[in-house]
Scaffold this motif. Structure first.
Motif, PDB file in Angstrom:
ATOM      1  N   CYS A   2       0.827  -1.193   0.000  1.00  0.00           N
ATOM      2  CA  CYS A   2       0.000   0.000   0.000  1.00  0.00           C
ATOM      3  C   CYS A   2       0.860   1.241   0.000  1.00  0.00           C
ATOM      4  O   CYS A   2       1.912   1.287   0.597  1.00  0.00           O
ATOM      5  CB  CYS A   2      -0.939   0.007   1.201  1.00  0.00           C
ATOM      6  N   VAL A   4       0.833   5.525   0.375  1.00  0.00           N
ATOM      7  CA  VAL A   4       0.079   6.712   0.765  1.00  0.00           C
ATOM      8  C   VAL A   4       0.648   7.899   0.002  1.00  0.00           C
ATOM      9  O   VAL A   4       1.828   8.170   0.064  1.00  0.00           O
ATOM     10  CB  VAL A   4       0.179   6.971   2.276  1.00  0.00           C
ATOM     11  N   ASN A   6       1.573  11.392  -0.383  1.00  0.00           N
ATOM     12  CA  ASN A   6       1.765  12.413   0.648  1.00  0.00           C
ATOM     13  C   ASN A   6       1.675  13.831   0.108  1.00  0.00           C
ATOM     14  O   ASN A   6       2.668  14.412  -0.273  1.00  0.00           O
ATOM     15  CB  ASN A   6       3.130  12.232   1.295  1.00  0.00           C
ATOM     16  N   ASP A 239      -1.803  17.654  12.583  1.00  0.00           N
ATOM     17  CA  ASP A 239      -1.883  16.727  11.466  1.00  0.00           C
ATOM     18  C   ASP A 239      -1.856  17.522  10.177  1.00  0.00           C
ATOM     19  O   ASP A 239      -2.566  18.509  10.048  1.00  0.00           O
ATOM     20  CB  ASP A 239      -3.181  15.917  11.572  1.00  0.00           C
ATOM     21  N   ARG A 243      -4.707  14.087   2.856  1.00  0.00           N
ATOM     22  CA  ARG A 243      -3.880  13.071   2.196  1.00  0.00           C
ATOM     23  C   ARG A 243      -4.762  12.254   1.295  1.00  0.00           C
ATOM     24  O   ARG A 243      -5.835  11.837   1.646  1.00  0.00           O
ATOM     25  CB  ARG A 243      -3.262  12.133   3.241  1.00  0.00           C
ATOM     26  N   GLN A 245      -5.370   8.840  -0.672  1.00  0.00           N
ATOM     27  CA  GLN A 245      -4.880   7.470  -0.530  1.00  0.00           C
ATOM     28  C   GLN A 245      -5.105   6.695  -1.834  1.00  0.00           C
ATOM     29  O   GLN A 245      -6.200   6.667  -2.370  1.00  0.00           O
ATOM     30  CB  GLN A 245      -5.633   6.793   0.604  1.00  0.00           C
TER      31      GLN A 245
ATOM     32  N   ASP B  35      -8.144   9.026  10.678  1.00  0.00           N
ATOM     33  CA  ASP B  35      -6.868   9.460  11.238  1.00  0.00           C
ATOM     34  C   ASP B  35      -5.927   8.351  11.618  1.00  0.00           C
ATOM     35  O   ASP B  35      -4.766   8.592  11.877  1.00  0.00           O
ATOM     36  CB  ASP B  35      -7.133  10.342  12.460  1.00  0.00           C
ATOM     37  N   GLN B  37      -4.913   5.847   9.907  1.00  0.00           N
ATOM     38  CA  GLN B  37      -4.159   5.221   8.836  1.00  0.00           C
ATOM     39  C   GLN B  37      -2.746   5.763   8.770  1.00  0.00           C
ATOM     40  O   GLN B  37      -2.461   6.844   9.277  1.00  0.00           O
ATOM     41  CB  GLN B  37      -4.869   5.488   7.505  1.00  0.00           C
ATOM     42  N   CYS B  38      -1.887   4.995   8.125  1.00  0.00           N
ATOM     43  CA  CYS B  38      -0.476   5.361   8.020  1.00  0.00           C
ATOM     44  C   CYS B  38      -0.343   6.716   7.355  1.00  0.00           C
ATOM     45  O   CYS B  38      -0.721   6.893   6.210  1.00  0.00           O
ATOM     46  CB  CYS B  38       0.262   4.312   7.186  1.00  0.00           C
ATOM     47  N   SER B  39       0.186   7.684   8.081  1.00  0.00           N
ATOM     48  CA  SER B  39       0.329   9.019   7.506  1.00  0.00           C
ATOM     49  C   SER B  39       1.416   9.796   8.227  1.00  0.00           C
ATOM     50  O   SER B  39       1.916   9.375   9.267  1.00  0.00           O
ATOM     51  CB  SER B  39      -0.987   9.780   7.614  1.00  0.00           C
ATOM     52  N   CYS B  69      -1.419  -0.055   8.845  1.00  0.00           N
ATOM     53  CA  CYS B  69      -1.310  -0.381   7.431  1.00  0.00           C
ATOM     54  C   CYS B  69      -2.323  -1.462   7.106  1.00  0.00           C
ATOM     55  O   CYS B  69      -2.489  -2.394   7.900  1.00  0.00           O
ATOM     56  CB  CYS B  69       0.092  -0.882   7.109  1.00  0.00           C
TER      57      CYS B  69
END
Lengths: 248, 136
Positions: A2, A4, A6, A239, A243, A245, B35, B37-39, B69
């Motif tokens: 997976c 992300v 950014n 935060d 984002r 995904q 919130d 989730q991988c970030s 993840c």
């Protein structure tokens, strides 16, 4: 697997920064506060780190820095960061030597201002080198035009706008004619040059030096006031934006 | 009246999961992911709080990666979990942790620089995360 994507949205946290400054410190050191405000705004912090890295990294095999890379990174910082942050860091007002020393060190003068061997060129020679470079020539012209002192105007400037002078001065930073503060106990600035060996152009050389050391327009330039906006309670974790995904 | 009934049926289907494609459409239009989730996260800290021994009053934005993840299970991960459950593999001791799912880690880093209280410039390479990803 997976991934992300950014996309970090940049949020200028200037307001929060001011509050943190208020909460933690008593504004004894305006230059520290300006540095902190810069650190809060991601773009400013990142570009500031970049120029410091460029100005402290030694050329492989030597103990000297690369003034060329340092200057380039300094110019990038000043061109890309919004003025409220970049000029805030350069022209913070000081009332004590701790603040003054930080202000003096802002542009990493050991690399960007001083010569490695501590030698100073002749000011007129420096000016002629500057004139041969397109960028420096235009920046110098701006400075000479916008920071022309005058005894007749209230601002001390012929152009009657100290803001223009400040910007023009900042434009010289990162060029062949980079000026800097010369002491931690005053706001006096100067070029890194002297008038030795000027011969019969001695007066002309002094005149050029004095455009920095004894310039009423430059001296009267306002120090940027930070906005003391309302304080919100800052959150410990911020935060970053939205984002997107992607799913594979 | 019939339109109202149709809408009602549609909503019922979505709730039941029959209107899968519709639900996914609705989910896509919702803006942000949950919130957990991988970030990339960030925290504002003073340089001295970084625990690296620097004496500086400057603040930095320290960025790191955290979050869950999705359990994209490879055959390896599936087998590893099964063996753990069945007891054929001993449980890892506290010192030797191993993972059977992808984990949220930085993909690249950023350097930072600051002036310490003795007016010396310092740089710390690769201090902050600059991007996150679930690595296998």
């Amino acid at each position: 697997l997976c991934n992300v994507d950014n996309k970090i949205e940049e949020k200028p946290l200037k307001r929060i920064g001011n509050c943190l400054g208020t909460a933690w410190f008593t504004h004894a050191n305006q230059c520290l506060k300006a540095a902190q405000d810069c650190g809060l705004y991601e773009k400013c912090g990142a570009l500031r780190s970049e120029y410091v890295l460029a100005c402290t990294k030694p050329i492989p095999g030597t103990s000297r820095c690369s003034q060329y890379k340092c200057h380039r990174a300094l110019r990038r910082f000043l061109e890309r960061v919004p003025e409220e942050y970049s000029l805030g860091v350069l022209f913070c007002p000081c009332t004590n030597t701790l603040c003054g020393e930080r202000r003096r060190k802002t542009i990493v003068p050991s690399c960007s201002y001083q010569d490695a061997e501590g030698l100073q060129p002749n000011c007129l020679h420096q000016q002629s080198f500057c004139r041969r470079d397109d960028l420096c020539r235009s920046r110098l012209a701006d400075f000479l035009s916008n920071c022309q002192p005058s005894t007749l105007t209230a601002s001390g400037c012929l152009k009657d706008s100290t803001g223009l002078c400040l910007r023009a001065y900042a434009g010289l930073i990162g060029t062949i004619m980079t000026p800097n503060y010369i002491s931690n106990s005053s706001a006096d600035v100067s070029l890194w040059c002297n008038c030795e060996g000027s011969g019969n152009q001695w007066q002309e050389c002094l005149k050029l030096q004095r455009l920095f050391t004894h310039n009423s327009c430059l001296r009267e330039s306002p120090n940027l006031q930070q906005n003391q906006a309302q304080c919100e309670r800052p959150s410990a974790e911020a935060d970053w934006g939205s984002r997107r995904q992607k799913q594979t | 009246m019939t339109t109202f009934l149709k809408v009602l049926v549609l909503l019922f289907c979505i709730a039941k999961g029959e209107g899968h494609w519709l639900r996914s459409l609705i989910v896509r239009t919702r803006r942000s992911a949950p919130d957990s989730q991988c970030s990339l996260r960030s925290i504002l800290l003073q340089v001295r709080d970084l625990g690296l021994g620097y004496n500086s009053d400057e603040t930095v934005l320290f960025k790191y990666c955290s979050g869950t993840c999705p359990r994209a299970r490879s055959n390896h991960d599936l087998t590893l979990s099964n063996l753990l459950l069945s007891g054929l593999l001993p449980h890892p001791t506290p010192g030797e942790l191993w993972h059977n799912t992808p984990c949220c880690r930085p993909t690249h880093y950023e350097d930072i620089a600051f002036l310490d209280n003795s007016h010396r410039w310092h740089k710390v390479e690769k201090l902050s995360a600059a991007g996150c990803s679930c690595v296998d």
